[in-house]
Design an enzyme around this catalytic site. Structure first.
Site, short mmCIF file in Angstrom:
data_model
loop_
_atom_site.label_atom_id
_atom_site.label_comp_id
_atom_site.label_asym_id
_atom_site.label_seq_id
_atom_site.Cartn_x
_atom_site.Cartn_y
_atom_site.Cartn_z
N GLU A 25 0.85 -1.19 0.00
CA GLU A 25 0.00 0.00 0.00
C GLU A 25 0.88 1.24 0.00
O GLU A 25 2.03 1.21 0.48
CB GLU A 25 -0.89 -0.02 1.26
N ASN A 172 -12.34 -1.31 -1.13
CA ASN A 172 -11.66 -1.89 0.04
C ASN A 172 -12.35 -1.42 1.30
O ASN A 172 -12.64 -0.22 1.46
CB ASN A 172 -10.20 -1.41 0.08
N GLU A 173 -12.63 -2.31 2.19
CA GLU A 173 -13.23 -1.97 3.49
C GLU A 173 -14.30 -0.87 3.31
O GLU A 173 -14.26 0.17 3.96
CB GLU A 173 -12.16 -1.56 4.51
N TYR A 247 -7.00 -8.84 11.54
CA TYR A 247 -5.69 -8.55 12.12
C TYR A 247 -5.60 -9.14 13.53
O TYR A 247 -6.57 -9.11 14.28
CB TYR A 247 -5.45 -7.04 12.19
N GLU A 303 -6.17 -9.19 3.74
CA GLU A 303 -5.36 -8.49 4.75
C GLU A 303 -5.36 -9.34 6.01
O GLU A 303 -6.42 -9.63 6.57
CB GLU A 303 -5.93 -7.10 5.06
N GLN A 352 1.93 -5.92 5.82
CA GLN A 352 2.14 -5.59 4.42
C GLN A 352 3.58 -5.89 4.02
O GLN A 352 4.44 -5.97 4.89
CB GLN A 352 1.84 -4.13 4.16
O1 AHR Z 1 -3.11 -2.41 6.42
C1 AHR Z 1 -3.45 -1.18 6.97
C2 AHR Z 1 -4.92 -0.85 6.78
O2 AHR Z 1 -5.69 -1.75 7.49
C3 AHR Z 1 -5.45 -0.95 5.38
O3 AHR Z 1 -5.20 0.18 4.63
C4 AHR Z 1 -6.92 -1.10 5.61
O4 AHR Z 1 -7.55 -1.79 4.56
C5 AHR Z 1 -6.99 -1.83 6.94
O5 AHR Z 1 -7.88 -1.25 7.80
#
Ligand code: AHR
Length: 498
Positions: A25, A172-173, A247, A303, A352
């Site tokens: 990103e 995205n999101e 995450y 992600e 990432q």
């Molecule tokens: O990876 C960091 C961020 O986390 C990304 O930009 C987003 O898609 C997610 O919330």
């Protein structure tokens, strides 16, 4: 001693190589410095891409790279990133540190990076602040070979031949940074945007990915699928995959833990939370099974990874974190889970790539290091495109009350050459374990393997970039058709059975 039974007669899904994918990103030092230094940099590069980073990523056979975001994707206007670099429009990266983005890394540079990496491209297009026309023209720009306004523009910019981007993310999101949409609104927007993202080259149809849920938001998944249904009619055209983000955040969102300075209890809490991804995959797969029993849609975990506090003294908007053996354990456990769910999970992208969150590579000026997580991807690469085999592991729990986790984790696959790949994790912080592997209907004539093991918070630094590294496995032997291996605490192992 624990036994691991591998049933080579029960061959399951293909572990698609894209499960070993990555995500890049425009965030902090991921693209600029991490990957792209420009043609005039003193750092050795090919067409602006750092040679050391490209080589390290090729070593782990990076199969696919998602770009340009993340939250950045829904603010990205691709036309700002083409043409002569000195006249490209600048923008403020409002999501990540408010820095000026000069757009010197755009579509041509990304495609060049994928060419050098030898990987598939995964473009995540803008739905939140972009138009249908904008997305439609980006697809035309990249893929149209005939005479068309966008293919002519591409030729003017030095690339007469079309590219073949394989994956297209439509937003995205969009439940959050991508527009704060409600699921039914997004689902209808998806139908509209995806309609106009044409397949200019029918021999390279786009694999279209809809924005899926945040963690366990089953209402989002349910509403999306209901609005896209019947999937059978849509799967070959409008939608091929649904994304999911998860995450591993020990502590809390507001009070994140240090990436390097943690207790044994923090370690187990982290692994406990890493294991939660399996429940989410099961939850969303069950919903998908109702709408798509043929499993024509893929679940795309585009992600995932650890999210700790940023390294002290660094820009909080850049999300730069160090990486230890704890991250390696998260990677090993997660990849074993993805392999075992490869009937539905067809791609996953670690967040990432370089210098952000759970990166496989960190850079500091012209210096570069491979993190413990890189070594896990190196150990697991043999699974790419192999056939998942049924396996059963005797196991026990590890960790303090409230943070108990399975001590061992495994996945097994069959290579086209007939060899069997086994990856094992011993997540215990203190206990060594011996595992006896019993393959069914497979005569073991030889075994080889590598091991990654160290103390929980061991890491690589720019002064000691290879302090944590994998080694040839000594504690392994094959006898009477079985293989015995010793797993030290906090270790990841790969084995190849011949
Ligand atoms: O990876 C960091 C961020 O986390 C990304 O930009 C987003 O898609 C997610 O919330």
């Amino acid at each position: 001693m624990k036994r691991l039974v591998i049933n080579t007669l029960n061959r399951k899904s293909i572990i698609r190589k894209e499960i070993y994918g990555h995500f890049s990103e425009h965030l902090g030092r991921c693209i600029y410095e991490g990957v792209y230094v420009g043609e005039n940099s003193g750092i050795p590069n090919e067409n602006g891409m750092r040679r050391d980073v490209v080589d390290a990523l090729r070593e782990i056979r990076i199969p696919v790279l998602r770009w340009p975001g993340g939250c950045f994707a829904d603010e990205y206007h691709w036309k700002d990133g083409i043409g002569p670099k000195d006249s490209r429009k600048k923008m403020i990266n409002t999501n990540w540190g408010g820095v000026v983005e000069d757009n010197s890394f755009g579509t041509h540079e990304y495609m060049e990076l994928c060419r050098q990496l030898g990987c598939e491209s995964y473009i995540n297009a803008n739905v939140g602040s972009g138009t249908v026309q904008e997305m439609s023209e980006w697809v035309e720009y990249m893929t149209s070979s005939g005479k068309s306004p966008m293919s002519s523009l591409r030729a003017e910019n030095g690339h007469p031949d079309p590219w073949h981007p394989r994956f297209l993310g439509v937003g995205n999101e969009n439940w959050g940074c991508g527009g704060n949409m409600k699921p039914d609104f997004y689902a209808n927007e998806f139908r509209r945007y995806s309609t106009f993202a044409r397949n200019y080259d029918p021999s390279h149809p786009l694999f279209r990915i809809a924005c899926g849920p945040n963690g366990g938001d089953s209402e989002w998944m349910e509403t999306l699928l209901r609005t896209l249904a019947p999937i059978g009619n849509l799967s070959s055209g409008l939608v091929n995959g649904i994304s999911m983000h998860y995450y591993t955040i020990p502590g809390s969102w507001e009070h994140k833990q240090s990436a390097t300075d943690f207790t044994v209890a923090d370690y187990y809490e982290t692994l406990r939370k890493a294991y939660d991804i399996e429940g989410l995959i099961r939850l969303h797969s069950a919903i998908m099974d109702r709408y798509d029993p043929q499993k024509s849609l893929g679940l795309i975990v585009d992600e995932w990874g650890t999210w700790f506090a940023v390294e002290p003294g660094t820009n909080p908007g850049f999300l730069y974190q160090q990486n230890t053996m704890r991250d390696a354990m998260v990677a090993g456990i997660s990849l074993n889970i993805f392999n075992k769910h490869s009937d539905r999970v067809v791609m996953a992208n670690l967040a990432q790539l370089v210098n952000v969150l759970q990166s496989v590579i960190l850079t500091d000026g012209d210096r570069m290091l491979r993190t413990p997580t890189w070594h896990v991807f190196d150990l697991y690469k043999e699974h790419q495109d192999c056939t998942l085999l049924d396996s059963y592991m005797e196991n026990e729990e590890a960790g303090p009350e409230g943070m108990r986790i399975p001590m061992l984790s495994e996945s097994c696959s069959l290579s086209p050459d007939g060899s069997v790949n086994v990856t094992l994790v011993n997540a215990s912080a203190e206990k060594e374990e011996e595992v006896r592997i019993l393959p069914v209907e497979f005569r073991v004539s030889g075994v080889e393997g590598r091991i990654l093991t160290d103390s929980l918070s061991a890491k690589n630094t720019f002064d000691a970039p290879d302090a944590v590294h994998s080694e040839t496995l000594a504690d392994v032997s094959a006898e009477d058709g079985s293989v015995t291996v010793k797993l030290p605490p906090c270790s990841v192992v790969n084995l190849k059975l011949h």
